[in-house]
Enzyme design. Structure first.
Site, PDB file in Angstrom:
ATOM      1  N   ASP A   4      -5.585  20.171  25.288  1.00 23.90           N
ATOM      2  CA  ASP A   4      -5.755  20.109  23.844  1.00 23.90           C
ATOM      3  C   ASP A   4      -6.492  21.330  23.310  1.00 23.90           C
ATOM      4  O   ASP A   4      -7.699  21.475  23.516  1.00 23.90           O
ATOM      5  CB  ASP A   4      -6.524  18.832  23.495  1.00 23.90           C
ATOM      6  CG  ASP A   4      -6.710  18.624  22.006  1.00 23.90           C
ATOM      7  OD1 ASP A   4      -6.016  19.298  21.217  1.00 23.90           O
ATOM      8  OD2 ASP A   4      -7.536  17.773  21.632  1.00 23.90           O
ATOM      9  N   ASP A 192      -2.768  23.433  17.288  1.00 18.93           N
ATOM     10  CA  ASP A 192      -3.319  22.282  17.996  1.00 18.93           C
ATOM     11  C   ASP A 192      -2.285  21.618  18.898  1.00 18.93           C
ATOM     12  O   ASP A 192      -1.424  20.875  18.438  1.00 18.93           O
ATOM     13  CB  ASP A 192      -3.847  21.285  16.959  1.00 18.93           C
ATOM     14  CG  ASP A 192      -4.572  20.108  17.577  1.00 18.93           C
ATOM     15  OD1 ASP A 192      -4.734  20.080  18.814  1.00 18.93           O
ATOM     16  OD2 ASP A 192      -4.994  19.216  16.814  1.00 18.93           O
TER      17      ASP A 192
END
Length: 375
Positions: A4, A192
């Site tokens: 992430d 992201d």
């Protein structure tokens, strides 16, 4: 596990968590590890989709792609019955910046590797495959490469964009258009990998959906579109270059109860972002090849190639400015192999990780090291 770029902490479900959700996940048993030691920092992490994990930290060895990262702080988490757990996520590897971590004084996995001079270059690159309409796929799902790139997965040169926030992988964009028509929108975008959709402020979402016939904002659901929506491509202008999200990928292919022939929009709304802050998740990232440079604090974006086979030519990134002292930057290979095999030794290796499944795509992450080990 999810790699992430939008968060910094590393956590895994703890063996002590015996909730119904935790029992479905792969859990970490610290008492079975001879290298574990207590750190004892409490944490409570809340994600943008409402997911929450909490627990305390410990220190242990972390094995990624056949390589051991010693003395790494990890979160031992209890997981609630929220979105992230329902996806079957066995943890998150945050590859943001340690200074933004929930656990204070934390060094991320990447920062630990950089401090130990493990990586050939101070970069992480990400490539995502696609799940096409009708279920056909392009690629094995995706790959995270630590310290290098796969030169077969992009074409042309990278455009390097300095981050606009030293605490996040956030860069400015100058324009957004659909079907060639400018929407008059600009701002900053978090790139992201932990988010599926493109998440934007409510006002911008209204502006965008005004250009899509039949779009409806439904309470408790968000924006929905006719499943057969056919509008022009969505384009983001970043540092003078356009990056395209194909029109077909603006539709998330699952039906909305009570709305026949409607599907979820890939453009979602978040109340947590400001009027100028956007989140460009997988819907955007699978249409670019992304490189995150920890030294220059910039993101490199290149156009993706049409090569969707397994990893083919993993190497250091040619012409990267300011390579780490004493480490190679000449474009020679760091690792090279076919997915499904495993290599190790002086030049690193890779391994296949458990797939993450979400509404947009099936993501099997191949984590690869492009590394030069020192004694």
């Amino acid at each position: 596990m999810v790699f992430d770029t939008g968060s910094s902490d590393l956590w895994v479900p703890t063996y002590d968590c015996t909730s119904p959700t935790c029992m479905t996940l792969a859990r970490y048993n610290s008492s079975a590890s001879s290298s574990y030691r207590t750190e004892g920092k409490a944490f409570d992490i809340r994600y943008g989709d409402g997911s929450q994990v909490s627990g305390t930290s410990g220190i242990d060895r972390v094995l990624i792609a056949g390589h051991v990262i010693a003395n790494q702080s990890i979160g031992m988490a209890s997981v609630d019955d929220s979105t992230i757990a329902k996806k079957g996520v066995d943890g998150v590897v945050g590859i943001g910046f340690g200074r933004a971590a929930v656990v204070k004084g934390y060094s991320t996995v990447v920062e630990t590797m950089l401090s130990k001079k493990v990586l050939a270059q101070p970069i992480v690159s990400i490539w995502l495959g696609r799940q096409r309409v009708g279920g056909s796929s392009e690629g094995s799902g995706g790959a995270v490469i630590f310290g290098g790139v796969d030169t077969t997965k992009y074409v042309g040169n990278f455009t390097w964009v300095p981050v606009s926030d030293r605490n996040a992988w956030k860069i400015p964009f100058q324009e957004v258009s659909i079907a060639g028509k400018s929407l008059g929108l600009s701002g900053n975008a978090l790139i992201d990998s932990g988010t599926s959709l493109i998440v934007i402020p409510a006002k911008a979402a209204s502006t965008f959906h005004d250009h899509i016939p039949g779009a409806i904002d439904v309470p408790q659901i968000g924006w929905i579109l006719p499943c057969n929506t056919s509008v022009g491509d969505l384009n983001f202008t970043i540092s003078g270059n356009q990056y395209r999200v194909p029109a077909e990928e603006l539709v998330v292919l699952f039906r909305i109860p009570g709305y026949a022939e409607y599907c979820k929009s890939a453009i979602d709304v978040s109340k947590s972002v400001t009027d100028t802050d956007w989140i460009l998740g997988a819907s955007f990232m699978k249409n670019v090849y992304s490189v995150f440079d920890y030294r220059s604090l910039s993101i490199g974006l290149a156009q993706p190639s049409n090569v969707y086979n397994t990893l083919a030519n993993i190497t250091v990134l040619p012409n990267l400015s300011n390579p780490p002292p004493g480490e190679r930057g000449d474009g020679t290979n760091g690792t090279h192999g076919d997915a499904g095999n495993s290599t190790s030794g002086a030049n690193g290796g890779y391994a296949l990780f458990t797939p993450e499944i979400n509404a947009l795509f099936s993501l099997s992450l191949v984590a690869t090291f492009c590394a030069y080990w020192t004694s």
